[in-house]
Design a protein around this motif. Sequence first.
Motif, PDB file in Angstrom:
ATOM      1  N   ILE A  24     -31.454  27.162 -52.154  1.00  0.00           N
ATOM      2  CA  ILE A  24     -32.015  25.892 -51.664  1.00  0.00           C
ATOM      3  C   ILE A  24     -32.948  25.261 -52.705  1.00  0.00           C
ATOM      4  O   ILE A  24     -33.511  24.203 -52.484  1.00  0.00           O
ATOM      5  N   ALA A  45     -37.825  31.885 -46.930  1.00  0.00           N
ATOM      6  CA  ALA A  45     -37.342  31.461 -48.245  1.00  0.00           C
ATOM      7  C   ALA A  45     -37.538  32.651 -49.172  1.00  0.00           C
ATOM      8  O   ALA A  45     -38.580  33.313 -49.115  1.00  0.00           O
ATOM      9  N   LYS A  47     -37.723  33.729 -52.992  1.00  0.00           N
ATOM     10  CA  LYS A  47     -37.816  33.309 -54.398  1.00  0.00           C
ATOM     11  C   LYS A  47     -37.392  34.500 -55.257  1.00  0.00           C
ATOM     12  O   LYS A  47     -37.960  35.584 -55.137  1.00  0.00           O
ATOM     13  N   GLU A  64     -49.680  34.892 -59.619  1.00  0.00           N
ATOM     14  CA  GLU A  64     -49.382  34.147 -58.396  1.00  0.00           C
ATOM     15  C   GLU A  64     -49.290  35.093 -57.203  1.00  0.00           C
ATOM     16  O   GLU A  64     -49.831  34.808 -56.139  1.00  0.00           O
ATOM     17  N   MET A  68     -51.532  34.896 -53.924  1.00  0.00           N
ATOM     18  CA  MET A  68     -50.934  34.661 -52.606  1.00  0.00           C
ATOM     19  C   MET A  68     -51.375  35.718 -51.595  1.00  0.00           C
ATOM     20  O   MET A  68     -51.477  35.456 -50.413  1.00  0.00           O
ATOM     21  N   CYS A  77     -48.302  27.827 -48.266  1.00  0.00           N
ATOM     22  CA  CYS A  77     -47.062  28.554 -47.974  1.00  0.00           C
ATOM     23  C   CYS A  77     -47.358  30.056 -48.011  1.00  0.00           C
ATOM     24  O   CYS A  77     -47.933  30.552 -48.984  1.00  0.00           O
ATOM     25  N   LEU A  93     -40.991  34.282 -48.667  1.00  0.00           N
ATOM     26  CA  LEU A  93     -41.996  33.227 -48.435  1.00  0.00           C
ATOM     27  C   LEU A  93     -41.739  32.469 -47.147  1.00  0.00           C
ATOM     28  O   LEU A  93     -40.631  32.527 -46.602  1.00  0.00           O
ATOM     29  N   GLU A  94     -42.746  31.751 -46.720  1.00  0.00           N
ATOM     30  CA  GLU A  94     -42.649  30.925 -45.510  1.00  0.00           C
ATOM     31  C   GLU A  94     -41.572  29.857 -45.696  1.00  0.00           C
ATOM     32  O   GLU A  94     -41.445  29.264 -46.775  1.00  0.00           O
ATOM     33  N   HIS A  95     -40.822  29.614 -44.662  1.00  0.00           N
ATOM     34  CA  HIS A  95     -39.694  28.664 -44.668  1.00  0.00           C
ATOM     35  C   HIS A  95     -40.236  27.246 -44.493  1.00  0.00           C
ATOM     36  O   HIS A  95     -40.954  26.981 -43.527  1.00  0.00           O
ATOM     37  N   CYS A  96     -39.934  26.360 -45.429  1.00  0.00           N
ATOM     38  CA  CYS A  96     -40.430  24.969 -45.369  1.00  0.00           C
ATOM     39  C   CYS A  96     -39.241  24.017 -45.493  1.00  0.00           C
ATOM     40  O   CYS A  96     -38.941  23.529 -46.588  1.00  0.00           O
ATOM     41  N   PRO A  97     -38.545  23.746 -44.390  1.00  0.00           N
ATOM     42  CA  PRO A  97     -37.265  23.023 -44.452  1.00  0.00           C
ATOM     43  C   PRO A  97     -37.377  21.535 -44.776  1.00  0.00           C
ATOM     44  O   PRO A  97     -36.358  20.896 -45.008  1.00  0.00           O
ATOM     45  N   LEU A 146     -44.887  21.380 -50.111  1.00  0.00           N
ATOM     46  CA  LEU A 146     -43.678  21.373 -49.267  1.00  0.00           C
ATOM     47  C   LEU A 146     -44.010  20.872 -47.870  1.00  0.00           C
ATOM     48  O   LEU A 146     -45.173  20.873 -47.463  1.00  0.00           O
ATOM     49  N   ILE A 156     -47.731  25.200 -52.615  1.00  0.00           N
ATOM     50  CA  ILE A 156     -46.988  26.326 -53.203  1.00  0.00           C
ATOM     51  C   ILE A 156     -47.321  26.458 -54.687  1.00  0.00           C
ATOM     52  O   ILE A 156     -48.069  25.669 -55.235  1.00  0.00           O
ATOM     53  N   ASP A 157     -46.718  27.453 -55.284  1.00  0.00           N
ATOM     54  CA  ASP A 157     -46.718  27.670 -56.730  1.00  0.00           C
ATOM     55  C   ASP A 157     -48.108  27.835 -57.327  1.00  0.00           C
ATOM     56  O   ASP A 157     -48.648  26.952 -57.974  1.00  0.00           O
TER      57      ASP A 157
HETATM   58  C1  6Z7 Z   1     -46.459  30.568 -52.145  1.00  0.00           C
HETATM   59  O1  6Z7 Z   1     -45.333  29.829 -51.804  1.00  0.00           O
HETATM   60  C2  6Z7 Z   1     -44.455  29.564 -52.760  1.00  0.00           C
HETATM   61  C3  6Z7 Z   1     -44.717  29.936 -54.065  1.00  0.00           C
HETATM   62  C4  6Z7 Z   1     -43.768  29.599 -55.011  1.00  0.00           C
HETATM   63  O2  6Z7 Z   1     -44.014  29.919 -56.269  1.00  0.00           O
HETATM   64  C5  6Z7 Z   1     -42.614  28.936 -54.687  1.00  0.00           C
HETATM   65  C6  6Z7 Z   1     -42.373  28.615 -53.380  1.00  0.00           C
HETATM   66  N1  6Z7 Z   1     -41.218  27.980 -53.159  1.00  0.00           N
HETATM   67  C7  6Z7 Z   1     -40.550  27.647 -52.003  1.00  0.00           C
HETATM   68  C8  6Z7 Z   1     -39.546  26.732 -52.147  1.00  0.00           C
HETATM   69  C9  6Z7 Z   1     -38.798  26.351 -51.062  1.00  0.00           C
HETATM   70  C10 6Z7 Z   1     -39.076  26.869 -49.803  1.00  0.00           C
HETATM   71  C11 6Z7 Z   1     -38.268  26.461 -48.645  1.00  0.00           C
HETATM   72  O3  6Z7 Z   1     -38.432  26.972 -47.567  1.00  0.00           O
HETATM   73  N2  6Z7 Z   1     -37.363  25.473 -48.893  1.00  0.00           N
HETATM   74  C12 6Z7 Z   1     -36.391  25.028 -47.973  1.00  0.00           C
HETATM   75  C13 6Z7 Z   1     -36.047  25.748 -46.848  1.00  0.00           C
HETATM   76  C14 6Z7 Z   1     -35.027  25.251 -46.032  1.00  0.00           C
HETATM   77  C15 6Z7 Z   1     -34.383  24.068 -46.329  1.00  0.00           C
HETATM   78  C16 6Z7 Z   1     -34.787  23.357 -47.475  1.00  0.00           C
HETATM   79  C17 6Z7 Z   1     -35.778  23.837 -48.290  1.00  0.00           C
HETATM   80  C18 6Z7 Z   1     -34.189  22.055 -47.813  1.00  0.00           C
HETATM   81  N3  6Z7 Z   1     -32.897  21.813 -47.148  1.00  0.00           N
HETATM   82  C19 6Z7 Z   1     -33.020  22.116 -45.688  1.00  0.00           C
HETATM   83  C20 6Z7 Z   1     -33.256  23.566 -45.474  1.00  0.00           C
HETATM   84  C21 6Z7 Z   1     -40.108  27.761 -49.643  1.00  0.00           C
HETATM   85  C22 6Z7 Z   1     -40.836  28.171 -50.752  1.00  0.00           C
HETATM   86  C23 6Z7 Z   1     -43.309  28.907 -52.372  1.00  0.00           C
END
Ligand code: 6Z7
Length: 343
Positions: A24, A45, A47, A64, A68, A77, A93-97, A146, A156-157
């Motif tokens: 994703i 999610a 990574k 990081e 965290m 996140c 990681l936590e889901h952030c849609p 996010l 995040i990040d």
């Molecule tokens: C501490 O949290 C972090 C640290 C880090 O270095 C990177 C992340 N990156 C993430 C990137 C994306 C998501 C995520 O949940 N994205 C996501 C989930 C579901 C959907 C999408 C994106 C987009 N299309 C619909 C469905 C979560 C963390 C976090």
Amino acid sequence: MPVERTTEFRAEELYKYYKVYETIGSGGFAKVKLGRHILTGEKVAIKIINKEDLGDDLSRVKLEIEAMKNLSHQHICRLYQVIETSTQIFMVLEHCPGGDLFDYIIAKARLSEEETRVFFRQIVSAMAYVHSQGYAHRDLKPENILIDEDHNLKLIDFGLCAKPKGGLGYELMTCCGTPAYVAPELIQDRAYIGSEADVWSMGVLLFALLCGHLPFDDDNCVVLYRKITRGKYDNPHWLSPGSVLLLNQMMQVDPKRRVTVRQLLDHPWVMKDHNSPVEWYSRQPLGHIDEDCITEMAVNMKRSRESTTALVREWRYDHTTATYLLLLSKKQRGKPVRLCPQP
Ligand SMILES: COc1cc(O)cc(Nc2ccc(C(=O)Nc3ccc4c(c3)C[NH2+]CC4)cc2)c1
């Protein structure tokens, strides 16, 4: 032996606890895949970082992960589990849609002052908490924010974050961040205070939300740096006088003249239509143990509540930590505090 089997063998720990679905997101030295925690049924999610691609960036990833583990907040996140194999690191990681704030701004061209205020209050809440824990983010930008399933923001990040030994008032020297958002004192390679540099980046971020473009921009890096150190930018005609004033107070070239995060908590622009200061305390403080989650885990693991509590309190960021935090997340979202017993 085909690569997949070798990869699978090394990542068996991951597949034991999670279903792994499509990619994703990807960027830099990592990609992010959608996953589901089998025991709670919760989406996550994942990574995935290949150590070979990292080089000396490995220290950034370790930094990081440590950061965290010390940050638990409603607008950050959440890290649930870390799995390290000989060649890869998996961060669950936590889901952030909702995707990231950069794409959101592009899709809407720019945000109304009212919608921006709701988002900006959440960013101030997260940053006040991050600074209260002695960290500076140092890479604040819309790509690093996010949107979760309830349309709330999650930072995040923290790969560039800093926790100076002498406390946040202690001066930092390492220059980092993304040019368009970096404070003038970092560009001039002067000693700087992380929290002050974060406020400048928050100002650039606020401008991007309200205007749909950046206050300082140029394809030529040298020209861009000159614009930032001059600190002059045009305010589009649609900005209210209150917005113009706040932006000016945040993007002050002299960091000592810049508004502080503490002052932002009850700033008149931030308080408008909300009539209450920003709540920055964590709603899920580290170390808090929820009895309902412990009970459900104890039953599922056939252990006593005491030994289950002791295990959770070790905060190893292993499957026990992930199961506890995901159960807590279910409870906080009004879902039953139940584990799906495995056959
Ligand atoms: C501490 O949290 C972090 C640290 C880090 O270095 C990177 C992340 N990156 C993430 C990137 C994306 C998501 C995520 O949940 N994205 C996501 C989930 C579901 C959907 C999408 C994106 C987009 N299309 C619909 C469905 C979560 C963390 C976090």
